[in-house]
Design a protein around this motif. Structure first.
Motif, PDB file in Angstrom:
ATOM      1  N   GLU A  32      17.568  18.543   1.484  1.00 30.44           N
ATOM      2  CA  GLU A  32      18.212  19.880   1.169  1.00 30.44           C
ATOM      3  C   GLU A  32      18.592  20.334  -0.023  1.00 30.44           C
ATOM      4  N   ALA A  33      19.342  18.585  -0.595  1.00 33.37           N
ATOM      5  CA  ALA A  33      20.550  19.447  -1.702  1.00 33.37           C
ATOM      6  C   ALA A  33      19.510  18.842  -3.099  1.00 33.37           C
ATOM      7  N   SER A  34      18.480  18.409  -2.587  1.00 35.43           N
ATOM      8  CA  SER A  34      17.548  18.363  -4.406  1.00 35.43           C
ATOM      9  C   SER A  34      16.602  19.817  -4.509  1.00 35.43           C
ATOM     10  N   LEU A  35      17.055  21.058  -3.259  1.00 42.55           N
ATOM     11  CA  LEU A  35      16.375  21.984  -3.814  1.00 42.55           C
ATOM     12  C   LEU A  35      17.422  23.834  -4.150  1.00 42.55           C
ATOM     13  N   ARG A  36      19.008  22.891  -3.866  1.00 44.10           N
ATOM     14  CA  ARG A  36      19.927  23.752  -4.063  1.00 44.10           C
ATOM     15  C   ARG A  36      21.146  23.185  -4.561  1.00 44.10           C
ATOM     16  N   GLY A  37      22.391  23.906  -4.979  1.00 46.22           N
ATOM     17  CA  GLY A  37      23.368  23.296  -5.441  1.00 46.22           C
ATOM     18  C   GLY A  37      24.561  23.435  -4.392  1.00 46.22           C
ATOM     19  N   SER A  38      23.754  24.370  -3.157  1.00 42.38           N
ATOM     20  CA  SER A  38      24.799  24.223  -2.035  1.00 42.38           C
ATOM     21  C   SER A  38      25.070  23.230  -0.531  1.00 42.38           C
ATOM     22  N   ALA A  39      24.161  22.425  -1.113  1.00 43.97           N
ATOM     23  CA  ALA A  39      23.919  21.387   0.598  1.00 43.97           C
ATOM     24  C   ALA A  39      24.291  20.557   0.739  1.00 43.97           C
ATOM     25  N   ALA A  40      25.378  19.711   0.006  1.00 39.03           N
ATOM     26  CA  ALA A  40      26.443  17.958   0.196  1.00 39.03           C
ATOM     27  C   ALA A  40      27.435  18.343  -1.620  1.00 39.03           C
ATOM     28  N   GLY A  41      28.170  17.999  -1.615  1.00 43.59           N
ATOM     29  CA  GLY A  41      29.155  17.420  -2.743  1.00 43.59           C
ATOM     30  C   GLY A  41      28.193  17.324  -3.834  1.00 43.59           C
ATOM     31  N   ALA A  42      28.971  17.433  -5.097  1.00 45.31           N
ATOM     32  CA  ALA A  42      28.635  16.666  -6.346  1.00 45.31           C
ATOM     33  C   ALA A  42      27.259  15.497  -6.818  1.00 45.31           C
ATOM     34  N   ALA A  43      28.040  14.814  -5.972  1.00 45.90           N
ATOM     35  CA  ALA A  43      27.023  14.142  -6.399  1.00 45.90           C
ATOM     36  C   ALA A  43      25.857  13.099  -5.990  1.00 45.90           C
ATOM     37  N   TYR A  44      26.000  13.871  -4.075  1.00 42.97           N
ATOM     38  CA  TYR A  44      24.698  13.466  -3.351  1.00 42.97           C
ATOM     39  C   TYR A  44      23.602  14.758  -3.824  1.00 42.97           C
ATOM     40  N   THR A  45      24.363  15.668  -4.672  1.00 43.52           N
ATOM     41  CA  THR A  45      23.620  16.435  -5.327  1.00 43.52           C
ATOM     42  C   THR A  45      22.726  16.404  -6.076  1.00 43.52           C
ATOM     43  N   ALA A  46      23.441  15.778  -7.447  1.00 44.03           N
ATOM     44  CA  ALA A  46      22.951  15.640  -8.336  1.00 44.03           C
ATOM     45  C   ALA A  46      21.379  13.795  -7.705  1.00 44.03           C
ATOM     46  N   SER A  47      22.086  13.075  -7.259  1.00 40.39           N
ATOM     47  CA  SER A  47      21.213  11.999  -7.085  1.00 40.39           C
ATOM     48  C   SER A  47      20.184  12.142  -6.066  1.00 40.39           C
ATOM     49  N   LYS A  48      20.025  13.729  -5.538  1.00 34.67           N
ATOM     50  CA  LYS A  48      18.369  14.036  -4.985  1.00 34.67           C
ATOM     51  C   LYS A  48      18.175  15.171  -5.256  1.00 34.67           C
ATOM     52  N   HIS A  49      18.485  15.474  -6.458  1.00 37.35           N
ATOM     53  CA  HIS A  49      17.709  16.525  -7.644  1.00 37.35           C
ATOM     54  C   HIS A  49      16.775  15.499  -8.694  1.00 37.35           C
ATOM     55  N   GLY A  50      17.772  14.213  -8.638  1.00 40.31           N
ATOM     56  CA  GLY A  50      17.075  13.129  -9.412  1.00 40.31           C
ATOM     57  C   GLY A  50      16.040  12.710  -8.862  1.00 40.31           C
ATOM     58  N   ILE A  51      16.040  12.367  -7.469  1.00 38.00           N
ATOM     59  CA  ILE A  51      14.381  12.104  -6.520  1.00 38.00           C
ATOM     60  C   ILE A  51      13.848  12.923  -7.125  1.00 38.00           C
ATOM     61  N   ALA A  75      18.502   2.582  -7.060  1.00 32.56           N
ATOM     62  CA  ALA A  75      18.183   2.007  -6.263  1.00 32.56           C
ATOM     63  C   ALA A  75      16.377   2.041  -5.788  1.00 32.56           C
ATOM     64  N   PRO A  76      16.245   3.350  -5.325  1.00 30.89           N
ATOM     65  CA  PRO A  76      14.561   4.063  -5.276  1.00 30.89           C
ATOM     66  C   PRO A  76      13.472   3.628  -6.384  1.00 30.89           C
ATOM     67  N   PHE A  77      14.790   3.701  -7.940  1.00 35.31           N
ATOM     68  CA  PHE A  77      13.812   3.857  -8.646  1.00 35.31           C
ATOM     69  C   PHE A  77      13.654   1.528  -9.101  1.00 35.31           C
ATOM     70  N   LEU A  78      14.546   1.158  -9.093  1.00 35.41           N
ATOM     71  CA  LEU A  78      14.813  -0.194  -8.990  1.00 35.41           C
ATOM     72  C   LEU A  78      13.700  -0.442  -7.893  1.00 35.41           C
ATOM     73  N   ASP A  99       0.339  -1.227  -0.065  1.00 37.28           N
ATOM     74  CA  ASP A  99       0.232   0.102  -0.039  1.00 37.28           C
ATOM     75  C   ASP A  99       0.535   1.282  -0.161  1.00 37.28           C
ATOM     76  N   VAL A 100       2.186   1.486   0.658  1.00 39.98           N
ATOM     77  CA  VAL A 100       2.646   2.223   0.756  1.00 39.98           C
ATOM     78  C   VAL A 100       4.323   2.312   0.969  1.00 39.98           C
ATOM     79  N   LEU A 101       5.316   3.435  -0.556  1.00 38.39           N
ATOM     80  CA  LEU A 101       7.219   2.821  -0.724  1.00 38.39           C
ATOM     81  C   LEU A 101       7.269   3.873  -0.393  1.00 38.39           C
ATOM     82  N   VAL A 102       8.468   4.095   1.184  1.00 33.45           N
ATOM     83  CA  VAL A 102       8.668   4.490   1.449  1.00 33.45           C
ATOM     84  C   VAL A 102      10.531   4.167   0.825  1.00 33.45           C
ATOM     85  N   ASN A 103      10.331   5.175   0.255  1.00 34.26           N
ATOM     86  CA  ASN A 103      11.492   5.090  -0.826  1.00 34.26           C
ATOM     87  C   ASN A 103      13.227   6.136   0.484  1.00 34.26           C
TER      88      ASN A 103
END
Length: 255
Positions: A147-166, A121-124, A88-92
């Motif tokens: 927060e890194a999915s909302l801006r470019g200064s909240a984490a490193g580039a890899a983490y930020t890119a992954s969270k923008h993807g989310i 992994a969340p996509f899969l 019923d619910v999936l929490v990624n």
């Protein structure tokens, strides 16, 4: 809260349930009467979460493994269907931090691992769970963005890119499946007291590269505050909320 959440008897998968936000969310779902599938690579932590739920009178089963592995993903879904009657619910929620590195300082291995765990992994798991969520006619997916999915200064580039993807995946799912009864939202935590940054070399990465951009971050949240937002978005109380990236950051995103 039980009277408004509509979660009693629901089957809920929570990834990253062995610690932090995932553990707290799993405990809260169970307290609302949900049957919870605890998915994590951390066997010891996940079993501890299951034990805590059982002691409190709740229902939980575990599915241990690396969620970037398709076989593990399939096992999580099978466990939910066999033990809980469906999904019923999936929490990624599961994720890892990068080393707070700028693009020029990231090696291929770090980039690929962070993207694999945080986005692929969340996509899969979402793809595998979707037929079961759609079968309910009233399914909910909640991602843990950042927060890194909302801006470019909240984490490193890899983490930020992954969270923008989310964030993008959340919105795509929301639009695509809203007419079939599945809502998709995400929380965007700011600083939260968890173990995700354990082992981070802040002297050579976080402070040296990106620290000067991290201003007005506000106080650190508790995992209870993040978990409450997750459960709300999954609940009947949020029945007309779809495609939202909800900051849970004490106003950091407003700066």
């Amino acid at each position: 809260m039980n009277s408004t959440t509509g979660l009693s008897g629901k089957s809920v998968i929570v990834t990253g349930a062995g610690s932090g936000i995932g553990r707290t969310a799993a405990l809260l779902f169970a307290a609302q009467g949900a049957r919870v599938v605890l998915a994590d690579i951390n066997a010891e932590g996940t079993e501890a979460t299951a034990e805590a739920i059982a002691v409190a009178g709740g229902t939980a089963v575990t599915a241990i493994g690396d969620l970037s592995d398709q076989e593990v993903v399939d096992r999580v879904v099978t466990t939910a269907v066999d033990a809980c009657g469906g999904i019923d619910v999936l929490v990624n929620n599961a994720g890892i931090m990068d080393r707070m590195s700028a693009v020029a300082d990231i090696g291929d291995e770090e980039w690929e691992r962070v993207l694999r765990v945080n986005l692929t992994a969340p996509f899969l798991l979402t793809r595998a769970a979707l037929p079961h969520l759609l079968a309910t006619g009233d399914g909910a997916i909640v991602f843990t963005a950042s927060e890194a999915s909302l801006r470019g200064s909240a984490a490193g580039a890899a983490y930020t890119a992954s969270k923008h993807g989310i964030a993008g995946l959340t919105k795509s799912l929301a639009v695509t499946y809203r007419d079939q009864g599945v809502r998709t939202n995400a929380i965007a935590p700011g600083g939260t007291t968890t173990s995700i940054t354990a082992g981070l070399d802040i002297e050579s990465h976080g402070v040296g590269v990106l620290g000067k951009y991290m201003v007005n971050v506000g106080r650190r949240a508790t995992t209870d505050e993040q978990a409450a937002a997750i459960v709300f978005l999954a609940s009947a109380a949020a029945s007309n909320i779809n495609g939202v990236i909800l900051p849970v950051d004490n106003g950091w995103s407003a700066v």
